[in-house]
Design an enzyme around this catalytic site. Structure first.
Site, PDB file in Angstrom:
ATOM      1  NE  ARG A 207      51.449  23.602  47.263  1.00  0.00           N
ATOM      2  CZ  ARG A 207      52.214  24.151  48.186  1.00  0.00           C
ATOM      3  NH1 ARG A 207      53.227  24.930  47.816  1.00  0.00           N
ATOM      4  NH2 ARG A 207      51.978  23.938  49.467  1.00  0.00           N
ATOM      5  CD  GLU A 236      57.048  20.167  43.273  1.00  0.00           C
ATOM      6  OE1 GLU A 236      57.201  20.246  44.510  1.00  0.00           O
ATOM      7  OE2 GLU A 236      57.214  21.136  42.498  1.00  0.00           O
ATOM      8  CG  HIS A 253      58.626  23.020  45.995  1.00  0.00           C
ATOM      9  ND1 HIS A 253      57.472  22.278  45.876  1.00  0.00           N
ATOM     10  CD2 HIS A 253      58.274  24.081  46.768  1.00  0.00           C
ATOM     11  CE1 HIS A 253      56.494  22.839  46.543  1.00  0.00           C
ATOM     12  NE2 HIS A 253      56.963  23.950  47.103  1.00  0.00           N
TER      13      HIS A 253
END
Length: 380
Positions: A207, A236, A253
């Site tokens: 994360r 993000e 991601h």
């Protein structure tokens, strides 16, 4: 029954059309009006599911196609009697493939041999634990930090300080926890980053806020010897453009975005919904997964181990393509940047996993056989 779902969840119709109507929405735009009449809510990590979203709705089951649950307000779920399920481990293999591909790229840039480095894995859950097993199988030295597992199981775990001081490569695989006994928010801040060894490699595919992005940016400005690989970002889909430029590899991601992993996540929440409703499963993932485009790799017994490692890993995934696509998408316009980040994920091309890859060896080659086995390949 009405199902409201993130439009980017794969195989929605295949798994859920038998339960009722499916309404699809962009995950970041789901709001209370969207879910008000829903019985079932299916999301990914981009949707915050809490009281504000669900209060006053008919939702009684929430499924997230993700390993992590930091976007779910589980306390509110308990209070409201809402059942939920995540998909632990669904994309673990894809993340391991991402890490291996990144290590190969960094080794080529620095001209170092991967077996000679010391690896530190922070977080030994579904993803980190699988990475540890692969690295051990390759015969590489690995130190593991996981205070929760250490407290529960004992075993040969080390502190974060030991990881920082002794490891050449650090790969982060923790959930995001802002409170509790072992918070992970800014687990690596300015003080921790300052302890990185000369020539260290840092990989974050967990994360974004596990690493203080501002502190990392300042470190990379000051230390050209450190390589950073970031797949996740604070804030993000907005990205710190200077930090992205300083990273050796930067991606949006997608570390766990293998076709197998994404479809596995959908299957997991389908299975959980069947249990919740007390019905038998009618759909099997094995019947839906397409055959891998690469049927088999053949290696001669004399093949160099380093070459074999690179060949097998890159046969299924090479992060340099995603890095290049991501850098082309970066924009000074914040709105355009956020849209591009999500678009790259939405239109992500099919990518398979190395696990189960068929490998034929010509001749006796015990070390090659061990390498194939460690990576999850199948000797045929």
């Amino acid at each position: 029954m009405l199902i409201v779902a993130d439009e980017n969840i794969p195989l929605l119709d295949a798994f859920f059309q038998g339960f009722g109507e499916i309404r699809r929405y962009p995950g970041r735009s789901l709001d209370a009006a969207s879910v008000k009449d829903a019985d079932i809510l299916l999301v990914r990590s981009v949707t915050k599911v809490d009281r504000q979203l669900l209060e006053g709705s008919r939702v009684r089951f929430v499924g997230t196609c993700t390993i992590g649950t930091d976007h779910l307000d589980l306390d509110y779920f308990a209070e409201a009697g809402i059942h939920w399920s995540s998909a632990p481990g669904c994309n673990a293999r894809g993340v391991v493939d991402y890490v291996l591909g990144s290590l190969l790229t960094l080794a080529e840039l620095d001209g170092v041999a991967l077996p000679e480095r010391v690896y530190g894995v922070v977080g030994a859950g579904e993803v980190g634990g699988r990475l540890v097993r692969v690295l051990h199988g390759l015969g590489w030295k690995v130190l593991v930090c996981d205070p929760l597992r250490q407290a529960a199981e004992g075993g040969d775990y080390v502190s974060l300080e030991t990881i920082l001081q002794q490891c050449d490569v650090i790969s982060l695989h923790t959930p995001l926890q802002r409170g509790g006994q072992h918070p992970t928010w800014h687990l690596l801040g300015q003080a921790q980053l300052a302890q990185l060894r000369p020539g260290a490699w840092l990989v974050n595919a967990s994360r974004g806020p596990v690493v203080d992005n501002v502190a990392l940016r300042e470190l990379l400005l000051d230390r050209e010897d450190v390589h950073a690989v970031l797949d996740v970002w604070e804030g993000e889909p907005q990205v710190d453009l200077q930090l992205a430029d300083l990273c050796t590899l930067a991606t949006p991601h997608i570390a766990g975005y293998s076709l197998d992993g994404r479809q596995r996540g959908t299957a997991r929440i389908y299975q959980a919904l069947c249990r919740f409703l007390g019905v038998n499963e009618q759909v099997r993932l094995a019947e839906l997964l397409p055959k891998p485009p690469l049927a088999q790799i053949e290696l001669d017994a004399s093949t160099d181990l380093s070459w074999a490692l690179a060949t097998l890993c890159r046969a299924v995934y090479d992060p340099r393509r995603d890095d290049a696509d991501f850098r082309r998408s970066l924009s000074d316009d914040p709105q355009q940047q956020r849209a591009a980040f999500d678009q790259l994920r939405k239109q992500y091309p099919p990518r398979r996993e190395i696990e189960g890859l068929a490998v034929r060896l010509h001749g006796e080659a015990p070390q090659l056989a061990q390498l194939v086995s460690a990576l999850g390949g199948v000797l045929v």
